[in-house]
Design an enzyme around this catalytic site. Structure first.
Site, PDB file in Angstrom:
ATOM      1  N   LYS A   1       0.828  -1.212   0.000  1.00  0.00           N
ATOM      2  CA  LYS A   1       0.000   0.000   0.000  1.00  0.00           C
ATOM      3  C   LYS A   1       0.855   1.251   0.000  1.00  0.00           C
ATOM      4  O   LYS A   1       0.404   2.326  -0.420  1.00  0.00           O
ATOM      5  CB  LYS A   1      -0.988  -0.018   1.168  1.00  0.00           C
ATOM      6  CG  LYS A   1      -0.376  -0.247   2.545  1.00  0.00           C
ATOM      7  CD  LYS A   1       0.132   1.019   3.214  1.00  0.00           C
ATOM      8  CE  LYS A   1       0.817   0.695   4.521  1.00  0.00           C
ATOM      9  NZ  LYS A   1       1.382   1.873   5.195  1.00  0.00           N
TER      10      LYS A   1
ATOM     11  N   VAL B   1      12.362   6.850   7.213  1.00  0.00           N
ATOM     12  CA  VAL B   1      12.315   6.150   5.927  1.00  0.00           C
ATOM     13  C   VAL B   1      10.903   6.121   5.350  1.00  0.00           C
ATOM     14  O   VAL B   1       9.926   5.849   6.065  1.00  0.00           O
ATOM     15  CB  VAL B   1      12.823   4.704   6.099  1.00  0.00           C
ATOM     16  CG1 VAL B   1      12.643   3.896   4.820  1.00  0.00           C
ATOM     17  CG2 VAL B   1      14.286   4.709   6.523  1.00  0.00           C
TER      18      VAL B   1
ATOM     19  N   SER C   1       1.328  10.713   6.433  1.00  0.00           N
ATOM     20  CA  SER C   1       1.978   9.508   5.934  1.00  0.00           C
ATOM     21  C   SER C   1       3.282   9.882   5.245  1.00  0.00           C
ATOM     22  O   SER C   1       3.316  10.764   4.382  1.00  0.00           O
ATOM     23  CB  SER C   1       1.053   8.790   4.944  1.00  0.00           C
ATOM     24  OG  SER C   1       1.777   7.960   4.069  1.00  0.00           O
ATOM     25  N   ARG C   2       4.384   9.197   5.612  1.00  0.00           N
ATOM     26  CA  ARG C   2       5.676   9.497   4.994  1.00  0.00           C
ATOM     27  C   ARG C   2       5.657   9.212   3.499  1.00  0.00           C
ATOM     28  O   ARG C   2       6.277   9.938   2.713  1.00  0.00           O
ATOM     29  CB  ARG C   2       6.783   8.690   5.678  1.00  0.00           C
ATOM     30  CG  ARG C   2       7.039   9.097   7.113  1.00  0.00           C
ATOM     31  CD  ARG C   2       8.300   8.463   7.656  1.00  0.00           C
ATOM     32  NE  ARG C   2       8.210   7.019   7.793  1.00  0.00           N
ATOM     33  CZ  ARG C   2       7.739   6.398   8.860  1.00  0.00           C
ATOM     34  NH1 ARG C   2       7.284   7.087   9.881  1.00  0.00           N
ATOM     35  NH2 ARG C   2       7.714   5.081   8.929  1.00  0.00           N
ATOM     36  N   ASN C   3       4.995   8.142   3.086  1.00  0.00           N
ATOM     37  CA  ASN C   3       4.971   7.792   1.666  1.00  0.00           C
ATOM     38  C   ASN C   3       4.117   8.768   0.868  1.00  0.00           C
ATOM     39  O   ASN C   3       4.498   9.163  -0.241  1.00  0.00           O
ATOM     40  CB  ASN C   3       4.464   6.354   1.513  1.00  0.00           C
ATOM     41  CG  ASN C   3       5.421   5.363   2.142  1.00  0.00           C
ATOM     42  OD1 ASN C   3       6.472   5.052   1.595  1.00  0.00           O
ATOM     43  ND2 ASN C   3       5.070   4.862   3.323  1.00  0.00           N
TER      44      ASN C   3
END
Length: 349
Positions: free
Chosen positions: A205, A293, A268-270
């Site tokens: 995801k 990360v 959210s980092r992504n």
């Protein structure tokens, strides 16, 4: 079965590991591992996490000693980046015994026996791609293993906002112990026996979250974002099938639930990585400036090469790879995806 007075270990003092430590402290004392002595000292002296600027429960004690974690804790939650997970298990393994229970919270994939040259040339086969629970079993004597899947935004957990999670394991004891240690008035815990599907959903995801962030960074609306998320879920299921999972975990809390959460939140980092990419920043500049990360960037590379090997039709993954790793024009990638010939809406039921 462990009692609620037993000390529980958490390996990894990043945002998610620290948030899980705080959650566990509602029910038990916690040992939180970090390699950074300065961070350990700060947490123990002030009960604040200086990197995250959040309070840490007084029932959480930080340590740099993995042996102490294994000696005092039967239940351990390893939560470190996927690229470092295997080495962490190698370091922890000498102190582990069959009575230990590990429930990891790492949402990424590991590459078994793959050299950097193999990776650069895309030489990835299905049996080379494994989950963190498989790494635990390969690197230790631990048998009772589980995974902690989403939706879990660490910042919302720190704020005490209501949320839920999924513990995947083949063992009832692991699921029940995880529930008893994590459940609180604002944190609901579900269980599933389909651990591999839950792990794959949690990793894959993040790829779609990058794409969703790109769309938002480009100023596009919810219509195309919902299309990306829907078609992205299909690609996640294709990958899951190819790696031995049924579609079931992908249409539950660990799948759709985590996907919607991660692919729509600026926390959210992504999503943030994708948003900044859509705003015109360079991938390396974004990664070098992020405090933690964005797992989806590494997972995207693995998924692209895996799709090539398996000849999977996953146009979102392919276009995102070209945009992130090959400098492909993002507007052209979006235009390609809008024109891609999807012949049916749902084909996995």
């Amino acid at each position: 079965m462990a009692s609620k007075t037993q000390v529980v270990g958490v390996i990894g003092a990043g945002s998610f590991g620290s948030a899980i430590g705080n959650l566990l402290s509602h029910n038990t004392d916690v040992l939180l591992y970090s390699r950074q002595q300065d961070l350990v000292d700060e947490i123990n002296e002030t009960h604040r996490h200086p990197n995250l600027d959040v309070d840490i429960s007084p029932k959480v004690t930080a340590t740099t000693d993995l042996e102490q974690i294994a000696d005092r804790c039967t239940l351990i939650f390893p939560i470190v980046p996927s690229a470092n997970f295997r080495q962490m298990m190698k370091d922890l393994s000498p102190f582990l015994h069959p009575y230990h229970i590990l429930i990891h919270g790492t949402k990424g994939l590991d590459l078994r026996k793959i050299t950097e040259e193999d990776l650069e040339k895309g030489r990835i086969k299905p049996d080379s791609v494994i989950t963190m629970s498989e790494v635990i079993r390969e690197e230790s004597v631990v048998v009772r293993v589980g995974c902690l899947s989403g939706p879990n935004l660490a910042s919302e957990i720190f704020e005490g906002q209501p949320t839920a999670t999924v513990i995947g394991s083949k063992f009832d004891e692991v699921i029940e112990l995880g529930k008893s240690m994590l459940s609180s008035r604002r944190f609901q815990v579900f269980g599933t026996y389909e651990i591999k599907g839950a792990e794959l959903a949690g990793a894959l995801k993040n790829i779609i979250a990058i794409g969703s962030g790109i769309l938002t960074g480009l100023g596009m609306g919810k219509n195309i974002q919902s299309l990306l998320i829907t078609r992205g879920l299909m690609e996640m299921i294709y990958f899951g099938r190819a790696l031995g999972s049924s579609p079931k975990p992908f249409v539950g809390t660990a799948g759709i639930g985590d996907l919607v959460c991660t692919a729509t939140s600026p926390r959210s980092r992504n999503f943030t990585f994708g948003y900044r990419l859509g705003q015109g920043e360079k991938p390396d500049d974004i990664l070098n400036s992020m405090p933690e990360v964005a797992e989806g960037v590494r997972t995207l590379r693995i998924a692209k090469y895996l799709a090539d090997n398996l000849k999977l039709h996953v146009p979102i993954t392919q276009m995102l790879y070209r945009a992130v790793y090959q400098g492909y024009d993002i507007s052209e990638a979006i235009d390609y995806l809008m024109r891609y010939p999807y012949y049916v809406d749902v084909d996995f039921m």
